[in-house]
Scaffold this motif. Structure first.
Motif, PDB file in Angstrom:
ATOM      1  N   THR A  54      -7.531   6.477   4.957  1.00  0.00           N
ATOM      2  CA  THR A  54      -6.736   6.161   5.940  1.00  0.00           C
ATOM      3  C   THR A  54      -5.200   5.992   5.379  1.00  0.00           C
ATOM      4  O   THR A  54      -5.082   5.201   4.268  1.00  0.00           O
ATOM      5  N   LEU A  70      -5.100   1.329  16.229  1.00  0.00           N
ATOM      6  CA  LEU A  70      -4.886   0.794  14.622  1.00  0.00           C
ATOM      7  C   LEU A  70      -5.192  -0.818  14.599  1.00  0.00           C
ATOM      8  O   LEU A  70      -5.102  -1.387  15.536  1.00  0.00           O
ATOM      9  N   GLY A 104      -4.580  -1.454   9.232  1.00  0.00           N
ATOM     10  CA  GLY A 104      -4.210  -0.284   9.355  1.00  0.00           C
ATOM     11  C   GLY A 104      -2.724  -0.109   9.479  1.00  0.00           C
ATOM     12  O   GLY A 104      -1.829   0.604   9.044  1.00  0.00           O
TER      13      GLY A 104
END
Length: 152
Positions: free
Chosen positions: A127, A23, A27
Motif C-alpha cells: 500500500t 482509507l 493509509g
C-alpha cells in the motif's frame, strides 16, 4: 515521459462493496509520507480509479502537494483491469508526465509489462508504493525503472 504508478494507501478491510472501502488512518499517513517523495517533480496529468480508496489517496496527495493537477477518474485503473488495456488507453492520451493511482494486482502487472514486456509481476507494490518510470511511449518493454519506494 515520466510515468508514476502508485497503489492506494491502506484501506479498511470491509465495506458493502470492494469499491467502497475507505482509507484507514494508517493509509492516510502512508500517502502523506509518499507525497514527500515527489520532491519538485510533479505530474502534468493525474488519473485514478473510481474506487473510493484511490480517490481518497488522491485527495491526501493534493492536500500535501498543492501543485498537482485535478484528478480524472477512469474506469480502466480498477484492480482486475488487463494491463494491456491500460497501455492502449495511455497511448491514446497526449504524452505528458502522468501519475496513475490504482490497485493491486494491476499496479505490479503494469510495471512488469512496461519494464520487462511480460506480466510476471516481480515488482512489489505494498500500500502507498510508488514506482517511477521513464518511457518515450507507454508500450510493453519500453520503460526504465527509475525508482520503487514505499513507506516503512
Amino acid at each position: 515521459m515520466r510515468l508514476w504508478v502508485m497503489r492506494h494507501g491502506a484501506a479498511e478491510l470491509r465495506a458493502e462493496r470492494d469499491a467502497d472501502r475507505r482509507l484507514s488512518a494508517a493509509g492516510r499517513e502512508e500517502v502523506r509520507v509518499m507525497a514527500g517523495r515527489f520532491a519538485e517533480m510533479l505530474p502534468q496529468r493525474l488519473l485514478c480509479s473510481p474506487y473510493l480508496r484511490t480517490r481518497q489517496t488522491v485527495q491526501v496527495l493534493q492536500e500535501a502537494l498543492p501543485g498537482l493537477p485535478p484528478a480524472q477518474q477512469v474506469d480502466w485503473l480498477t484492480p482486475d483491469t488487463d494491463p494491456d488495456a491500460v497501455l492502449l488507453q495511455l497511448c491514446a492520451l497526449e504524452a505528458q508526465d502522468t501519475l496513475l493511482v490504482s490497485h493491486q494486482p494491476l499496479s505490479g502487472l503494469l510495471i512488469s509489462l512496461l519494464i520487462e514486456g511480460n506480466r510476471r509481476g516481480r515488482y512489489p507494490m505494498p500500500t502507498a508504493a510508488l514506482a517511477s518510470l521513464d518511457c518515450e511511449l507507454p508500450a510493453s518493454g519500453a520503460a526504465r525503472l527509475l525508482g520503487l519506494d514505499w513507506p516503512e
